[in-house]
Design an enzyme around this catalytic site. Structure first.
Site, PDB file in Angstrom:
ATOM      1  N   ARG A  96       0.744  -1.310   0.170  1.00 17.48           N
ATOM      2  CA  ARG A  96       0.105   0.066  -0.059  1.00 17.48           C
ATOM      3  C   ARG A  96       1.029   1.105  -0.067  1.00 17.48           C
ATOM      4  O   ARG A  96       0.533   2.423  -0.744  1.00 17.48           O
ATOM      5  CB  ARG A  96      -0.903   0.015   1.359  1.00 17.48           C
ATOM      6  N   LEU A 137      10.837  14.474   1.246  1.00 21.60           N
ATOM      7  CA  LEU A 137      10.559  15.928   2.019  1.00 21.60           C
ATOM      8  C   LEU A 137      11.213  15.497   3.441  1.00 21.60           C
ATOM      9  O   LEU A 137      12.041  16.509   3.795  1.00 21.60           O
ATOM     10  CB  LEU A 137       9.176  15.827   2.543  1.00 21.60           C
ATOM     11  N   SER A 144       8.772  15.890  11.434  1.00 19.65           N
ATOM     12  CA  SER A 144       7.705  16.707  11.907  1.00 19.65           C
ATOM     13  C   SER A 144       7.714  18.291  11.509  1.00 19.65           C
ATOM     14  O   SER A 144       6.575  18.520  11.650  1.00 19.65           O
ATOM     15  CB  SER A 144       7.478  16.401  13.294  1.00 19.65           C
ATOM     16  N   ARG A 249      -2.258  10.455   3.545  1.00 22.19           N
ATOM     17  CA  ARG A 249      -2.923  10.316   4.936  1.00 22.19           C
ATOM     18  C   ARG A 249      -4.173   9.658   4.616  1.00 22.19           C
ATOM     19  O   ARG A 249      -4.762   8.922   5.227  1.00 22.19           O
ATOM     20  CB  ARG A 249      -2.825  11.431   5.781  1.00 22.19           C
ATOM     21  N   ARG A 274      -8.470 -23.746  17.392  1.00 25.15           N
ATOM     22  CA  ARG A 274      -7.742 -24.185  18.357  1.00 25.15           C
ATOM     23  C   ARG A 274      -8.560 -24.566  19.603  1.00 25.15           C
ATOM     24  O   ARG A 274      -9.292 -23.838  20.015  1.00 25.15           O
ATOM     25  CB  ARG A 274      -6.675 -23.269  18.640  1.00 25.15           C
ATOM     26  N   GLY A 345      -1.634 -16.601  20.859  1.00 23.17           N
ATOM     27  CA  GLY A 345      -0.650 -17.401  21.986  1.00 23.17           C
ATOM     28  C   GLY A 345       0.761 -17.282  21.195  1.00 23.17           C
ATOM     29  O   GLY A 345       1.123 -16.146  20.561  1.00 23.17           O
ATOM     30  N   GLU A 369       4.215  10.191   7.844  1.00 24.29           N
ATOM     31  CA  GLU A 369       3.025  11.118   7.235  1.00 24.29           C
ATOM     32  C   GLU A 369       2.173  11.654   8.456  1.00 24.29           C
ATOM     33  O   GLU A 369       1.093  11.813   8.464  1.00 24.29           O
ATOM     34  CB  GLU A 369       1.909  10.388   6.462  1.00 24.29           C
TER      35      GLU A 369
END
Length: 389
Positions: A96, A137, A144, A249, A274, A345, A369
């Site tokens: 993605r 960038l 930030s 975003r 399980r 588990g 982002e």
């Protein structure tokens, strides 16, 4: 039942809330992930291997820059793009991320801020996957605060000369072109840089414990010279990169719910198959409570993503609304993955299941982002009118 359907799909039928055309994009992306990505992803993660050959196949499927109109791009809706992000991240966040870097960031920068000549030159080839892009960038001293970037472009006659360093740049060692942002005497500007330009050097960051089937890099610029035609003609100031980041975003808000769904599906299957103390572990109230809480947060995250998509499709989506989607959905996806791991588990930490891989990847998605803290402060500013950065 559709491809990759599960009990989650039966309880919460997303297809009933979107158009048939948008849902067809989702099914196409699920099919692509099932056939081209899923068979290799665990080995690729272990081996830190990125399958470069998949890029052209993503292009042939129409996923690259799919929400851009014209220039060989599909011109699909924002909701369709989100559904594709959701489907691809069910396999791995790295894939993605590639679609996001190529389409929302690199191609998006050219589509939003480039000249007509730049759009014609680059977008069709990038949509086909013939040209791979990156978006530079972030810098080593802090992502930030892009206003404090030190990479600088100075005029030298009719040319620009660039010096500086960028870090955590996806795909930079593989990219054919970099969209790079630099300070100038007039403010921040964007540049389209072919990566074979003298003075451009990219080195892969190899000691990652997350996003191992993807590529992140550091870029060094040393007296790199560009003609003025390489400048993004219409971009001046931080509005340029911020517009691209908002689009990325938005895709994240959808994508991470795909990772969450993968973890939830595995947890449900494990809870019903399980047996401990003579019965499935899903017969215990504590396990059912975990599953129910995971389902609720997944449904809420999907409804939020759908709402953002609806707003985006009528051009009413705001950056603050995207911050809500990124902050909430990444946070809840990490929580869902963690709870799924506990249900599995000890086996949950093995590569027999995708959960630990999703958990590791989502920690990267939480950071890039815009961190949780930055999006929290964006929303605080929206509520109070007072910046607390």
């Amino acid at each position: 039942m559709t491809l990759n359907s599960s009990s989650v799909d039966r309880i919460f039928d997303v297809s009933a809330l979107v158009s048939a055309e948008d849902w067809a994009w989702h099914q196409r992306a699920l099919d692509f992930g099932h056939h081209h990505l899923h068979p290799h992803i665990d080995n690729d993660f272990d081996a830190k291997h990125f399958r470069h050959e998949i890029v052209s196949q993503l292009g042939k499927s129409g996923f690259l820059g799919m929400h851009i109109a014209g220039y060989g791009c599909a011109g699909a809706s924002a909701t369709a793009y989100g559904l594709v992000c959701h489907a691809l991240e069910q396999v791995d966040s790295g894939w993605r991320t590639l679609v996001s870097v190529q389409g929302s960031l690199a191609m998006g920068a050219i589509a939003h801020w480039g000249s007509e000549a730049q759009k014609e030159e680059w977008l069709p080839r990038m949509a086909r996957g013939e040209v791979l892009g990156c978006f530079a960038l972030t810098e080593p001293e802090g992502g930030s605060d892009p206003a404090a970037m030190t990479t600088f472009a100075r005029r030298d006659g009719s040319d620009w000369v660039l010096n500086g360093t960028k870090r955590w740049i996806g795909l930079a060692t593989l990219a054919d072109v970099a969209i790079l942002w630099a300070q100038t005497d007039d403010g921040v500007r964007g540049f389209i840089i072919p990566t074979d330009t003298p003075g451009f050097h990219a080195a892969e960051i190899t000691n990652k414990l997350s996003m191992r089937a993807s590529v992140q890099c550091e870029i060094t610029l040393t007296d790199l010279r560009l003609p003025d035609s390489a400048r993004l003609e219409n971009a001046l100031g931080l509005r340029g990169p911020f517009t691209c980041l908002t689009e990325a975003r938005y895709g994240i808000a959808w994508g991470v719910m795909g990772a969450a769904k993968s973890c939830l599906d595995v947890a449900v299957e494990r809870a019903t198959s399980r047996e401990v103390f003579g019965r499935p572990i899903g017969a215990n109230q504590l396990i059912q409570a975990k599953l129910a809480n995971m389902l609720v947060e997944y449904q809420k995250g999907m409804l939020l993503a759908l709402h953002l998509g609806t707003l985006h499709d009528v051009n009413e989506l705001t950056p603050a609304q995207v911050s809500i989607g990124k902050l909430n959905n990444v946070r809840e996806a990490i929580s869902i993955a963690s709870q799924a791991r506990s249900i599995l588990g000890g086996d949950g930490i093995t590569s027999d299941f995708p959960v630990m891989r999703h958990m590791a990847n989502l920690e990267s998605v939480r950071t890039y982002e815009g961190t949780d803290e930055i999006h929290t402060l964006i929303l605080g500013r929206e509520l109070t009118g007072i910046p607390a950065f």
